[in-house]
Design a protein around this motif. Structure first.
Motif, PDB file in Angstrom:
ATOM      1  N   LYS A 144      30.634  21.340 -46.377  1.00 54.07           N
ATOM      2  CA  LYS A 144      29.501  21.013 -45.501  1.00 54.07           C
ATOM      3  C   LYS A 144      29.336  19.506 -45.321  1.00 54.07           C
ATOM      4  CE  LYS A 144      27.047  25.317 -46.385  1.00 54.07           C
ATOM      5  NZ  LYS A 144      25.767  25.955 -46.784  1.00 54.07           N
ATOM      6  N   PHE A 145      30.457  18.859 -44.990  1.00 57.14           N
ATOM      7  CA  PHE A 145      30.465  17.420 -44.735  1.00 57.14           C
ATOM      8  C   PHE A 145      29.906  17.189 -43.328  1.00 57.14           C
ATOM      9  CE2 PHE A 145      33.436  13.467 -44.361  1.00 57.14           C
ATOM     10  CZ  PHE A 145      32.349  12.644 -44.622  1.00 57.14           C
ATOM     11  N   THR A 146      28.740  16.580 -43.221  1.00 50.41           N
ATOM     12  CA  THR A 146      28.078  16.377 -41.932  1.00 50.41           C
ATOM     13  C   THR A 146      27.574  14.941 -41.822  1.00 50.41           C
ATOM     14  OG1 THR A 146      25.932  17.110 -42.807  1.00 50.41           O
ATOM     15  CG2 THR A 146      27.344  18.788 -41.800  1.00 50.41           C
ATOM     16  N   ALA A 147      27.153  14.590 -40.621  1.00 44.76           N
ATOM     17  CA  ALA A 147      26.601  13.256 -40.377  1.00 44.76           C
ATOM     18  C   ALA A 147      25.508  13.355 -39.325  1.00 44.76           C
ATOM     19  CB  ALA A 147      27.695  12.295 -39.918  1.00 44.76           C
ATOM     20  N   LYS A 148      24.551  12.441 -39.406  1.00 44.54           N
ATOM     21  CA  LYS A 148      23.514  12.353 -38.376  1.00 44.54           C
ATOM     22  C   LYS A 148      23.071  10.902 -38.233  1.00 44.54           C
ATOM     23  CE  LYS A 148      19.564  13.344 -41.438  1.00 44.54           C
ATOM     24  NZ  LYS A 148      18.400  14.221 -41.640  1.00 44.54           N
ATOM     25  N   ARG A 149      22.621  10.585 -37.048  1.00 47.89           N
ATOM     26  CA  ARG A 149      22.155   9.223 -36.801  1.00 47.89           C
ATOM     27  C   ARG A 149      20.692   9.101 -37.164  1.00 47.89           C
ATOM     28  NH1 ARG A 149      22.779   5.609 -31.230  1.00 47.89           N
ATOM     29  NH2 ARG A 149      21.593   3.809 -31.974  1.00 47.89           N
ATOM     30  N   VAL A 150      20.373   8.052 -37.939  1.00 45.62           N
ATOM     31  CA  VAL A 150      18.989   7.728 -38.297  1.00 45.62           C
ATOM     32  C   VAL A 150      18.795   6.247 -37.982  1.00 45.62           C
ATOM     33  CG1 VAL A 150      17.242   7.653 -40.103  1.00 45.62           C
ATOM     34  CG2 VAL A 150      18.968   9.476 -40.120  1.00 45.62           C
ATOM     35  N   GLY A 151      18.150   5.952 -36.867  1.00 49.24           N
ATOM     36  CA  GLY A 151      18.020   4.558 -36.445  1.00 49.24           C
ATOM     37  C   GLY A 151      19.377   3.974 -36.123  1.00 49.24           C
ATOM     38  N   ASN A 152      19.715   2.872 -36.765  1.00 47.23           N
ATOM     39  CA  ASN A 152      21.026   2.249 -36.584  1.00 47.23           C
ATOM     40  C   ASN A 152      21.992   2.620 -37.702  1.00 47.23           C
ATOM     41  OD1 ASN A 152      20.424   0.883 -34.172  1.00 47.23           O
ATOM     42  ND2 ASN A 152      19.382  -0.743 -35.306  1.00 47.23           N
ATOM     43  N   ASN A 153      21.676   3.676 -38.424  1.00 41.34           N
ATOM     44  CA  ASN A 153      22.506   4.118 -39.545  1.00 41.34           C
ATOM     45  C   ASN A 153      23.091   5.508 -39.272  1.00 41.34           C
ATOM     46  OD1 ASN A 153      21.856   1.806 -41.131  1.00 41.34           O
ATOM     47  ND2 ASN A 153      19.922   2.774 -41.692  1.00 41.34           N
ATOM     48  N   ILE A 154      24.205   5.780 -39.954  1.00 40.80           N
ATOM     49  CA  ILE A 154      24.749   7.134 -40.005  1.00 40.80           C
ATOM     50  C   ILE A 154      24.577   7.631 -41.432  1.00 40.80           C
ATOM     51  CG2 ILE A 154      26.790   8.574 -39.735  1.00 40.80           C
ATOM     52  CD1 ILE A 154      27.902   6.531 -37.806  1.00 40.80           C
ATOM     53  N   VAL A 155      23.928   8.765 -41.586  1.00 39.11           N
ATOM     54  CA  VAL A 155      23.718   9.341 -42.916  1.00 39.11           C
ATOM     55  C   VAL A 155      24.694  10.492 -43.106  1.00 39.11           C
ATOM     56  CG1 VAL A 155      22.098  10.472 -44.471  1.00 39.11           C
ATOM     57  CG2 VAL A 155      21.289   8.677 -42.915  1.00 39.11           C
ATOM     58  N   TYR A 156      25.621  10.309 -44.050  1.00 40.42           N
ATOM     59  CA  TYR A 156      26.591  11.351 -44.385  1.00 40.42           C
ATOM     60  C   TYR A 156      26.050  12.203 -45.531  1.00 40.42           C
ATOM     61  CZ  TYR A 156      29.929   8.630 -41.646  1.00 40.42           C
ATOM     62  OH  TYR A 156      30.558   7.970 -40.626  1.00 40.42           O
ATOM     63  N   SER A 157      26.314  13.485 -45.495  1.00 39.71           N
ATOM     64  CA  SER A 157      25.911  14.371 -46.592  1.00 39.71           C
ATOM     65  C   SER A 157      26.975  15.435 -46.795  1.00 39.71           C
ATOM     66  CB  SER A 157      24.552  15.021 -46.307  1.00 39.71           C
ATOM     67  OG  SER A 157      24.609  15.815 -45.144  1.00 39.71           O
ATOM     68  N   TRP A 158      27.006  15.997 -48.002  1.00 44.40           N
ATOM     69  CA  TRP A 158      28.017  16.999 -48.347  1.00 44.40           C
ATOM     70  C   TRP A 158      27.580  17.730 -49.608  1.00 44.40           C
ATOM     71  CZ3 TRP A 158      28.399  11.748 -48.793  1.00 44.40           C
ATOM     72  CH2 TRP A 158      28.482  11.237 -50.088  1.00 44.40           C
ATOM     73  N   ILE A 159      28.336  18.750 -49.972  1.00 43.05           N
ATOM     74  CA  ILE A 159      28.103  19.471 -51.231  1.00 43.05           C
ATOM     75  C   ILE A 159      29.308  19.247 -52.127  1.00 43.05           C
ATOM     76  CG2 ILE A 159      27.816  21.739 -52.292  1.00 43.05           C
ATOM     77  CD1 ILE A 159      26.343  22.635 -49.811  1.00 43.05           C
ATOM     78  N   ASN A 160      29.074  18.771 -53.327  1.00 45.95           N
ATOM     79  CA  ASN A 160      30.164  18.496 -54.268  1.00 45.95           C
ATOM     80  C   ASN A 160      30.776  19.783 -54.800  1.00 45.95           C
ATOM     81  OD1 ASN A 160      30.027  15.638 -54.275  1.00 45.95           O
ATOM     82  ND2 ASN A 160      28.224  15.721 -55.590  1.00 45.95           N
ATOM     83  N   PRO A 161      32.053  19.747 -55.196  1.00 51.67           N
ATOM     84  CA  PRO A 161      32.666  20.922 -55.823  1.00 51.67           C
ATOM     85  C   PRO A 161      32.039  21.183 -57.186  1.00 51.67           C
ATOM     86  CG  PRO A 161      34.145  19.032 -55.952  1.00 51.67           C
ATOM     87  CD  PRO A 161      33.000  18.620 -55.066  1.00 51.67           C
ATOM     88  N   THR A 162      32.196  22.395 -57.676  1.00 54.49           N
ATOM     89  CA  THR A 162      31.555  22.786 -58.937  1.00 54.49           C
ATOM     90  C   THR A 162      32.522  22.798 -60.117  1.00 54.49           C
ATOM     91  OG1 THR A 162      31.949  25.110 -58.379  1.00 54.49           O
ATOM     92  CG2 THR A 162      29.830  24.169 -57.742  1.00 54.49           C
ATOM     93  N   ASP A 163      33.729  22.231 -59.964  1.00 52.76           N
ATOM     94  CA  ASP A 163      34.691  22.189 -61.062  1.00 52.76           C
ATOM     95  C   ASP A 163      34.074  21.492 -62.282  1.00 52.76           C
ATOM     96  OD1 ASP A 163      37.694  22.598 -59.534  1.00 52.76           O
ATOM     97  OD2 ASP A 163      35.988  21.967 -58.323  1.00 52.76           O
TER      98      ASP A 163
END
Length: 418
Positions: A144-163
């Motif tokens: 679930k690697f995604t991105a969205k624009r917040v003002g002049n920034n790009i905020v990346y988010s994801w879910i880490n593996p559970t190993d």
């Protein structure tokens, strides 16, 4: 470095060591005289306890609890050869040793010492044996690697593996800068230089032994940004059917190219295609405009551009003869004004051809008169066999449009054969 929860040491025991090996070791010890009476303190502290450790391919991380002795100052760590490795102060309750060989057995020894320099001898202390890992299995990929624009920034988010041995994330930003996130972070804010191009970032999960998962790549751009324009437009005219080729926008969210045709209609050239045909009426010498606009999956359209195509005739300077009686006209059509009528079997000079909506007309000269006739009403003409063999080395049969009786000397229905 972020560590996983350590597991209990496989072997923790008291041991007697080689006095010779221990005596030859050079170890810095801070000796402080603290005698409060005539009796000198020669008793070292007790053993460390509750020792746990985590093993890696090339390292070990150890946690422990020091003894309760009030004069306890630290521990001295030795290897299996009696070589001193490091002192660990009382304030610390952990020890990390790297640079080890993978899949190899080791033994470590812990001796406590006090403020007076009294250190446990070979009959005391704690030792344990361990074997380094040989882990070659990478962790799972982040999801679930995604991105969205917040003002002049790009905020990346994801879910880490559970190993269990997952260590951290290596994030490569659109500007190629690499960020290592080791504390379980699941997002990162990036200040972008612009929002006019596709922003490409990638995530790589890494475990505690340095094994890396395959990168997860994310292509993202501003939802309102239009795709780039198409380019390299070329045209091919065959009998009035125009084939148009072009290079579409090379972007991840490109969907199709919208083309406005010369007749005002539009056509969609979907992603994966780079050509189309136009069957509308066109005539030689007149320009026709095609407008190209790139469209992405969100419906954003590029500004677009016009490309103009002008059909051209094919220039000749050949002698032909009429197949039947023909009429030369002022335009390449059956309704053009009559210029002159030419009887069957007469020679005319073909100046060019490819006129009319289907490129079916030729422009010819008969005497001093010029006009348009159907190309199909003309036959190839060769004054002699020498000229004919330049194009048809083996001659032509009587069914061929270039056949002439005068070139068939032996009357075998084949002209100019060798």
């Amino acid at each position: 470095m972020k560590w996983t929860k350590p597991f209990l040491a496989g072997i923790i025991a008291l041991s007697a060591f080689s006095t010779t090996a221990h005596a030859e070791t050079t170890k810095p010890v801070n000796t402080v005289a603290t005698a409060t009476s005539e009796e000198v303190d020669t008793t070292p502290p007790g053993d460390v306890k509750d020792l746990t450790y985590t093993v890696y391919n090339d390292a070990i991380y150890i946690e422990f609890v020091g003894p309760d002795d009030p004069d306890y100052k630290g521990i001295a760590v030795y290897d299996q050869n009696g070589k001193w490795i490091e002192d660990v102060d009382k304030e610390d309750s952990w020890f990390y040793l790297d640079g080890l060989k993978r899949n190899t057995n080791y033994t470590l020894y812990f001796y406590t010492y006090d403020v007076n320099g009294n250190e446990q001898d070979d009959e005391h202390g704690v030792y344990f044996e361990f074997k380094t890992d040989n882990d070659l299995t990478p962790p799972k990929q982040p999801t679930k690697f995604t991105a969205k624009r917040v003002g002049n920034n790009i905020v990346y988010s994801w879910i880490n593996p559970t190993d269990k041995d997952f260590y951290g994330i290596v994030l490569t930003l659109p500007n190629k800068r690499v960020v290592t996130l080791e504390d379980g972070e699941k997002s990162y804010t990036y200040k972008s230089a612009n929002f006019t191009t596709v922003q490409t970032a990638s995530l790589v999960a890494e475990d505690e032994n340095g094994n890396k998962a395959k990168a997860v790549v994310l292509n993202w751009d501003d939802p309102k940004r239009a795709p780039i324009e198409a380019k390299n437009v070329t045209y091919k005219d065959v009998n009035g059917v125009i084939t148009v080729n072009f290079t579409p926008a090379n972007e991840y969210d490109y969907s199709y190219t919208l083309v406005t045709l010369p007749n005002g209609k539009t056509t969609k050239v979907l992603k994966g295609k780079n050509s189309f045909t136009y069957n509308g009426t066109t005539v030689v010498g007149k320009p026709y405009s095609f407008t190209f606009k790139s469209v992405d999956t969100l419906g954003n359209k590029s500004k677009g551009f016009k490309s103009t195509f002008t059909p051209k005739a094919i220039t000749f300077n050949l002698t032909m003869r009429t197949r039947s009686t023909v009429t030369l006209r002022t335009t390449a059509s059956a309704t053009g004004t009559k210029v002159v009528t030419v009887a069957s079997g007469k020679n005319v000079k073909m100046l060019s051809k490819g006129y009319g909506p289907k490129r079916e007309y030729a422009y010819v000269q008969y005497g001093t008169k010029k006009g348009y006739v159907l190309s199909s009403s003309l036959l190839e003409y060769f004054a002699n066999c020498t000229d004919l063999r330049k194009k048809y080395p083996k001659g032509v049969p009587s069914t061929h449009q270039a056949y002439q009786t005068k070139l068939d000397r032996d009357k075998d229905k084949y002209a100019c054969e060798n």
